[in-house]
Design a protein around this motif. Structure first.
Motif, mmCIF file in Angstrom:
data_model
loop_
_atom_site.group_PDB
_atom_site.id
_atom_site.type_symbol
_atom_site.label_atom_id
_atom_site.label_comp_id
_atom_site.label_asym_id
_atom_site.label_seq_id
_atom_site.Cartn_x
_atom_site.Cartn_y
_atom_site.Cartn_z
ATOM 1 N N TYR A 178 37.278 35.711 43.481
ATOM 2 C CA TYR A 178 37.565 36.990 44.162
ATOM 3 C C TYR A 178 37.595 36.477 45.720
ATOM 4 O O TYR A 178 38.307 37.151 46.462
ATOM 5 C CB TYR A 178 36.299 37.609 43.698
ATOM 6 N N ALA A 179 36.462 35.872 46.000
ATOM 7 C CA ALA A 179 36.452 35.688 47.670
ATOM 8 C C ALA A 179 37.750 35.176 48.061
ATOM 9 O O ALA A 179 37.950 35.429 49.405
ATOM 10 C CB ALA A 179 35.002 34.866 47.981
ATOM 11 N N TYR A 180 38.313 33.956 47.478
ATOM 12 C CA TYR A 180 39.302 33.274 48.152
ATOM 13 C C TYR A 180 40.838 34.100 47.982
ATOM 14 O O TYR A 180 41.672 33.921 48.726
ATOM 15 C CB TYR A 180 39.522 32.031 47.640
ATOM 16 N N ALA A 181 40.708 34.987 46.969
ATOM 17 C CA ALA A 181 41.863 36.010 46.872
ATOM 18 C C ALA A 181 41.944 36.967 47.988
ATOM 19 O O ALA A 181 42.877 37.327 48.563
ATOM 20 C CB ALA A 181 41.972 36.716 45.482
ATOM 21 N N LEU A 182 40.482 37.343 48.503
ATOM 22 C CA LEU A 182 40.334 38.201 49.552
ATOM 23 C C LEU A 182 40.270 37.616 50.880
ATOM 24 O O LEU A 182 40.896 38.208 51.773
ATOM 25 C CB LEU A 182 39.105 38.690 49.413
ATOM 26 N N GLY A 192 49.726 33.492 46.240
ATOM 27 C CA GLY A 192 49.421 32.650 45.326
ATOM 28 C C GLY A 192 49.845 31.343 45.698
ATOM 29 O O GLY A 192 48.786 30.323 45.432
ATOM 30 N N ASP A 193 50.818 30.962 46.193
ATOM 31 C CA ASP A 193 51.323 29.522 46.535
ATOM 32 C C ASP A 193 50.490 29.211 47.873
ATOM 33 O O ASP A 193 50.139 27.908 47.789
ATOM 34 C CB ASP A 193 52.797 29.578 46.948
ATOM 35 N N ILE A 194 50.146 30.027 48.656
ATOM 36 C CA ILE A 194 49.267 29.662 49.682
ATOM 37 C C ILE A 194 47.968 29.007 49.163
ATOM 38 O O ILE A 194 47.355 28.166 49.876
ATOM 39 C CB ILE A 194 48.970 30.705 50.734
ATOM 40 N N ILE A 195 47.237 29.839 48.351
ATOM 41 C CA ILE A 195 45.895 29.478 47.727
ATOM 42 C C ILE A 195 45.809 28.247 46.930
ATOM 43 O O ILE A 195 45.034 27.251 47.240
ATOM 44 C CB ILE A 195 45.393 30.829 46.896
ATOM 45 N N GLN A 219 45.798 23.026 42.980
ATOM 46 C CA GLN A 219 46.769 23.437 41.922
ATOM 47 C C GLN A 219 45.874 23.764 40.989
ATOM 48 O O GLN A 219 46.398 24.692 40.046
ATOM 49 C CB GLN A 219 47.765 22.312 41.604
ATOM 50 N N ASP A 220 44.531 23.289 40.652
ATOM 51 C CA ASP A 220 43.590 23.692 39.495
ATOM 52 C C ASP A 220 42.846 24.990 39.917
ATOM 53 O O ASP A 220 42.020 25.472 38.925
ATOM 54 C CB ASP A 220 42.705 22.531 39.351
ATOM 55 N N ASN A 254 44.428 34.815 41.120
ATOM 56 C CA ASN A 254 44.423 36.251 40.472
ATOM 57 C C ASN A 254 45.735 36.947 41.301
ATOM 58 O O ASN A 254 45.224 37.566 42.207
ATOM 59 C CB ASN A 254 43.124 36.946 40.328
ATOM 60 N N GLN A 255 46.876 37.019 40.771
ATOM 61 C CA GLN A 255 47.907 37.711 41.690
ATOM 62 C C GLN A 255 47.744 39.213 41.712
ATOM 63 O O GLN A 255 47.909 39.663 42.870
ATOM 64 C CB GLN A 255 49.204 37.508 40.812
ATOM 65 N N ALA A 256 46.967 39.862 40.895
ATOM 66 C CA ALA A 256 46.706 41.280 41.019
ATOM 67 C C ALA A 256 45.601 41.552 42.204
ATOM 68 O O ALA A 256 45.959 42.565 42.881
ATOM 69 C CB ALA A 256 45.934 41.978 39.797
ATOM 70 N N LEU A 257 44.849 40.628 42.168
ATOM 71 C CA LEU A 257 43.607 40.727 43.403
ATOM 72 C C LEU A 257 44.499 40.578 44.831
ATOM 73 O O LEU A 257 44.244 41.280 45.710
ATOM 74 C CB LEU A 257 42.796 39.584 43.416
ATOM 75 N N ILE A 258 45.350 39.663 44.747
ATOM 76 C CA ILE A 258 46.074 39.461 46.187
ATOM 77 C C ILE A 258 47.002 40.451 46.240
ATOM 78 O O ILE A 258 47.159 41.112 47.657
ATOM 79 C CB ILE A 258 47.233 38.224 45.748
ATOM 80 N N ILE A 259 47.508 41.271 45.537
ATOM 81 C CA ILE A 259 48.536 42.420 45.751
ATOM 82 C C ILE A 259 47.590 43.718 46.421
ATOM 83 O O ILE A 259 47.857 44.439 47.294
ATOM 84 C CB ILE A 259 49.162 43.033 44.396
ATOM 85 N N ILE A 260 46.420 43.706 45.638
ATOM 86 C CA ILE A 260 45.584 44.951 46.012
ATOM 87 C C ILE A 260 44.938 44.516 47.483
ATOM 88 O O ILE A 260 44.844 45.451 48.268
ATOM 89 C CB ILE A 260 44.214 44.747 44.788
#
Length: 427
Positions: free
Chosen positions: A249-253, A313-316, A322-323, A327-333
């Motif tokens: 969650y934190a790294y998507a944010l 997602g690619d940036i993360i 790569q492992d 969560n693409q939905a979190l990135i969009i939100i």
């Protein structure tokens, strides 16, 4: 502005280097625990009751009156000390109930020791509001940012050393303590070079303290509400799900959040100018300043938002490996939230700078429990996405309901001076 962006740049570079190192060094759960502990202590910052904001606005007006300066400085310092001490019983209650955050039994002892150190970091930073705000008032933003850059680099070096020597979160917390103490001492020494004041309880003014309470109350209410809305998510993820998912969650944010703070600086550097224009009744100049800031902010944040949705997602993966679970939905939100908050931030700084924040405080107080209840409810069906959506949706709704009061007020003032306001006109 250059120094502000340099500070954000250094923060970004050090974060991008350290985050994957910490993730691999600590492991998924311990890294999540590390993030949760800082999330917990963030809440103690609410105990300032908004005195820092009230102090800053008051000192801008009275910075050339030595007697008033001493009263203001000492009233703030000893008020902050009193407020900080008042958080200790709450800290102890949290300390003895860390299991609530679903931390594994074997990790509780080191989590407990780390929490003590992180709480001390809060305490020092809390009192450090005094010299920090003084440099802001004296328009020494570049110098203050340079000192903060030094702190970031020192903290980076100490953290990197702890990782290389195999230390855990207790040593990491200790490194943070050392960097914070040095930073605060430097701030204090430097602030005294640009504003003459004496630290002495004899200058504490009970009358001034009581005077601060009323306007500060609304800043406090706004602060506590936004703290709940903005920072409850990591705690909710840990308590409702698992500390392991806090990292996801934190790294998507993180990237949208860092981008947002970077874009905020476009408007933030003009905050000292707004009260001056307000006091002088320069309504048309204020409107032109608003237009310039909002168009520039919208353009930059819109571009960043689209970029993150397409390539976040690619940036993360490039950043964390790569492992790492993306969560693409979190990135969009979070990217869409970044755009809306950047645009709403422009009228928001005008609202706070001219003391028109009562409505924002009330609506935010209503929104805070709504966001937590909605996050809890939606997490049952939608998991992390439900928590993210509820927090971001409430931020957006509060902003949309707050900003019209500013536009109605400023447009009426501009028209009263014979000008025709247009959003297309810039300074």
């Amino acid at each position: 502005m250059g120094s502000s962006y340099a500070l954000i740049g250094v923060n970004m570079v050090t974060m991008f280097i350290l985050a994957p190192l910490l993730y691999r060094h600590l492991g998924k759960e311990l890294n999540g625990v590390w993030l949760v502990l800082f999330g917990i202590t963030n809440y103690f910052n609410l105990s300032s009751f908004g005195f820092g904001q009230t102090f800053t606005l008051e000192l801008i007006k009275k910075q050339n009156k030595p007697k008033e300066v001493n009263k203001l400085v000492n009233t703030l310092l000893f008020s902050l000390l009193m407020f900080a001490c008042s958080t200790f019983p709450i800290f102890l209650a949290i300390h003895f109930n860390l299991h609530f955050f679903k931390i594994s039994e074997g990790l509780l002892p080191i989590a407990s020791r780390s929490l003590w150190l992180i709480y001390f970091v809060f305490f020092i930073n809390f009192l450090g509001q005094l010299p920090y705000n003084i440099l802001f008032v004296r328009n020494k933003l570049a110098l203050r940012n340079a000192i903060e850059i030094g702190k970031v680099i020192l903290n980076f070096a100490l953290t990197f050393w702890v990782i290389q020597t195999g230390g855990g979160i207790v040593k990491l917390a200790g490194a943070t303590v050392l960097a914070t103490v040095i930073y605060t001492l430097v701030l204090l020494i430097v602030s005294k070079q640009y504003l003459t004041y004496t630290l002495n309880f004899a200058h504490f003014s009970k009358k001034l303290f009581l005077k601060f309470l009323k306007p500060s109350l609304w800043y406090f209410m706004l602060g506590i509400a936004m703290q709940v809305i903005l920072f409850s998510d990591s705690i909710l993820v840990s308590s409702l799900k698992s500390p392991i998912l806090v990292t996801v969650y934190a790294y998507a944010l993180r990237i949208p959040d860092v981008s947002m703070r970077f874009i905020f600086k476009i408007a933030d550097v003009k905050i000292p100018k707004i009260p001056v224009l307000y006091d002088a009744g320069e309504w048309f100049k204020m409107w032109l300043l608003h237009n310039r800031l909002i168009w520039l902010t919208a353009a930059v944040s819109g571009f960043v938002c689209i970029t993150l949705i397409l390539f976040g997602g690619d940036i993360i993966h490039l950043w964390m490996g790569q492992d790492f679970m993306v969560n693409q939905a979190l990135i969009i939100i979070f990217s869409l939230n970044m755009f809306t908050q950047c645009v709403l931030h422009v009228p928001a700084i005008f609202i706070q700078s001219i003391g028109m924040h009562k409505r924002a405080s009330i609506l935010s107080m209503i929104g805070a429990p709504v966001s937590v209840i909605a996050a809890w409810y939606l997490s049952k069906t939608y998991g992390l996405e439900g928590i993210a959506f509820s927090m971001c949706a409430v931020q957006f709704l509060v902003g949309i309901l707050v900003v019209p009061q500013f536009y109605i007020y400023i447009l009426n003032k501009v028209r009263s001076q014979g000008h025709q306001p247009s959003i297309l006109r810039v300074q």
